[in-house]
Design a protein around this motif. Sequence first.
Motif, mmCIF file in Angstrom:
data_model
loop_
_atom_site.group_PDB
_atom_site.id
_atom_site.type_symbol
_atom_site.label_atom_id
_atom_site.label_comp_id
_atom_site.label_asym_id
_atom_site.label_seq_id
_atom_site.Cartn_x
_atom_site.Cartn_y
_atom_site.Cartn_z
ATOM 1 N N UNK A 51 0.833 -1.191 0.000
ATOM 2 C CA UNK A 51 0.000 0.000 0.000
ATOM 3 C C UNK A 51 0.875 1.251 0.000
ATOM 4 N N UNK A 52 0.423 2.231 -0.770
ATOM 5 C CA UNK A 52 1.080 3.536 -0.797
ATOM 6 C C UNK A 52 0.152 4.540 -0.149
ATOM 7 N N UNK A 53 0.572 5.086 0.969
ATOM 8 C CA UNK A 53 -0.262 6.014 1.735
ATOM 9 C C UNK A 53 -1.627 5.400 2.059
ATOM 10 N N UNK A 54 -1.620 4.102 2.345
ATOM 11 C CA UNK A 54 -2.838 3.418 2.767
ATOM 12 C C UNK A 54 -3.651 2.822 1.646
ATOM 13 N N UNK A 55 -3.367 3.134 0.372
ATOM 14 C CA UNK A 55 -4.137 2.604 -0.756
ATOM 15 C C UNK A 55 -3.364 1.461 -1.405
ATOM 16 N N UNK A 56 -4.032 0.284 -1.655
ATOM 17 C CA UNK A 56 -3.327 -0.847 -2.263
ATOM 18 C C UNK A 56 -2.849 -0.517 -3.679
ATOM 19 N N UNK A 57 -1.556 -0.858 -3.937
ATOM 20 C CA UNK A 57 -0.971 -0.546 -5.230
ATOM 21 C C UNK A 57 -0.513 -1.807 -5.944
ATOM 22 N N UNK A 58 0.121 -2.729 -5.207
ATOM 23 C CA UNK A 58 0.549 -4.010 -5.756
ATOM 24 C C UNK A 58 -0.158 -5.117 -4.969
ATOM 25 N N UNK A 59 -0.735 -6.086 -5.699
ATOM 26 C CA UNK A 59 -1.440 -7.201 -5.062
ATOM 27 C C UNK A 59 -0.916 -8.522 -5.618
ATOM 28 N N UNK A 60 -0.753 -9.493 -4.729
ATOM 29 C CA UNK A 60 -0.344 -10.820 -5.150
ATOM 30 C C UNK A 60 -1.136 -11.852 -4.362
ATOM 31 N N UNK A 61 -1.778 -12.778 -5.057
ATOM 32 C CA UNK A 61 -2.517 -13.849 -4.390
ATOM 33 C C UNK A 61 -1.521 -14.892 -3.920
ATOM 34 N N UNK A 62 -1.347 -15.007 -2.619
ATOM 35 C CA UNK A 62 -0.404 -15.969 -2.051
ATOM 36 C C UNK A 62 -1.007 -17.363 -1.949
ATOM 37 N N UNK A 63 -2.327 -17.425 -1.764
ATOM 38 C CA UNK A 63 -3.006 -18.714 -1.626
ATOM 39 C C UNK A 63 -4.469 -18.520 -1.956
ATOM 40 N N UNK A 64 -5.074 -19.551 -2.554
ATOM 41 C CA UNK A 64 -6.508 -19.482 -2.830
ATOM 42 C C UNK A 64 -7.087 -20.883 -2.842
ATOM 43 N N UNK A 65 -8.406 -20.971 -2.646
ATOM 44 C CA UNK A 65 -9.123 -22.240 -2.679
ATOM 45 C C UNK A 65 -10.500 -22.012 -3.276
ATOM 46 N N UNK A 66 -10.949 -22.975 -4.075
ATOM 47 C CA UNK A 66 -12.270 -22.905 -4.696
ATOM 48 C C UNK A 66 -13.099 -24.057 -4.151
ATOM 49 N N UNK A 67 -14.259 -23.736 -3.608
ATOM 50 C CA UNK A 67 -15.146 -24.742 -3.022
ATOM 51 C C UNK A 67 -16.341 -24.980 -3.936
ATOM 52 N N UNK A 68 -16.850 -26.199 -3.909
ATOM 53 C CA UNK A 68 -18.009 -26.524 -4.745
ATOM 54 C C UNK A 68 -19.235 -25.715 -4.346
ATOM 55 N N UNK A 69 -19.372 -25.458 -3.045
ATOM 56 C CA UNK A 69 -20.562 -24.800 -2.511
ATOM 57 C C UNK A 69 -20.172 -23.446 -1.932
#
Length: 242
Positions: A51-69
Motif C-alpha cells: 500500500x502507498x499512503x494506505x491505498x493498495x498498489x501491488x497485489x499478489x494472491x499468495x493462496x486461494x481455494x475454490x469450493x463446490x458450494x
Amino acid sequence: MSTTFSANEPPSIRPPAASIWPTTAEAGHALEPGVVLEIDDATIRLVRELRCDGAPFVRMVAWSAIYDDPSFAINAYEALAHHQDRLAYWSVGATALGTDWLNPTISMLVEDYLIQRAEDQVTADREADEARRVAAKELAAATKIDLYYLVRKKMFCLTLDRGDEEFWSIKFQEKWERDRFGDWMQRQKHRFSDFADYMIEGDRFELERQLLREMLVTEQAVKKQGLSAGGRRPLRFWRGEA
C-alpha cells in the motif's frame, strides 16, 4: 465437500492513480505491506498487498481455494478470519514454499471450526431450552394461585396469593368459621384465576359477599341430598359433587 487449492497467482500490478502513487520520487510517502483475506462467491484468497499512503498498489494472491458450494466457502472464510494474527505468516510461507505448505493447515482449521461451531450450537440450544424451562417455571410460580390459612391480630384469615403477592383475603372471628368457608373454597380452585381477574378492578368485600352466598347455597344443596357432615362444617367431607 470438494475443495480445489490453487497454485500461487502472479502479482497483479494496478496502474497508479495520481491519488495513490506520487508523481515524483520525493520523500514523505509511506509504503506499507499488508495481507487481506478475501471471498468471491466460492473462492477464498489470501492476498498480499503493498500500500502507498494506505491505498493498495501491488497485489499478489499468495493462496486461494475454490469450493463446490459457496456456503462452505463462507464457512471456510469465517474459520480463517478467526486467525487474523497468522495471515501474514501464512502468506509469506505460501509464497516462499508453495500452497501445498499451507493447504493441510487450512483444511484442518476449517474442519475444526465446523466441528466446534456444531458443538457450540448444541450447547447454545441446550442452554436456550434450559432458559425456557426456567422461565416457564418462574412464570408458573409467579402466576400460581394458592389458598392460605392464617392468623392475623387474633383474626382467622383465609387468603388468595398469586406468586408472592396476596390479592384477596377474608377474616373470621372464630377458627371454625374460617374452616367452614375453607371447606367450600378448597373446591373452587378452578375459579381462582377468575377471582384474581375480578380483583384487578373489583371490590374485595363484594367478592367476599358473593362467595359467602355461594357457600350457603352449596351447603343447603348438600343438606337436601343428605350428604352433609352436619355440625359447624357441613361441607367438611364434601367433594364438590353438588
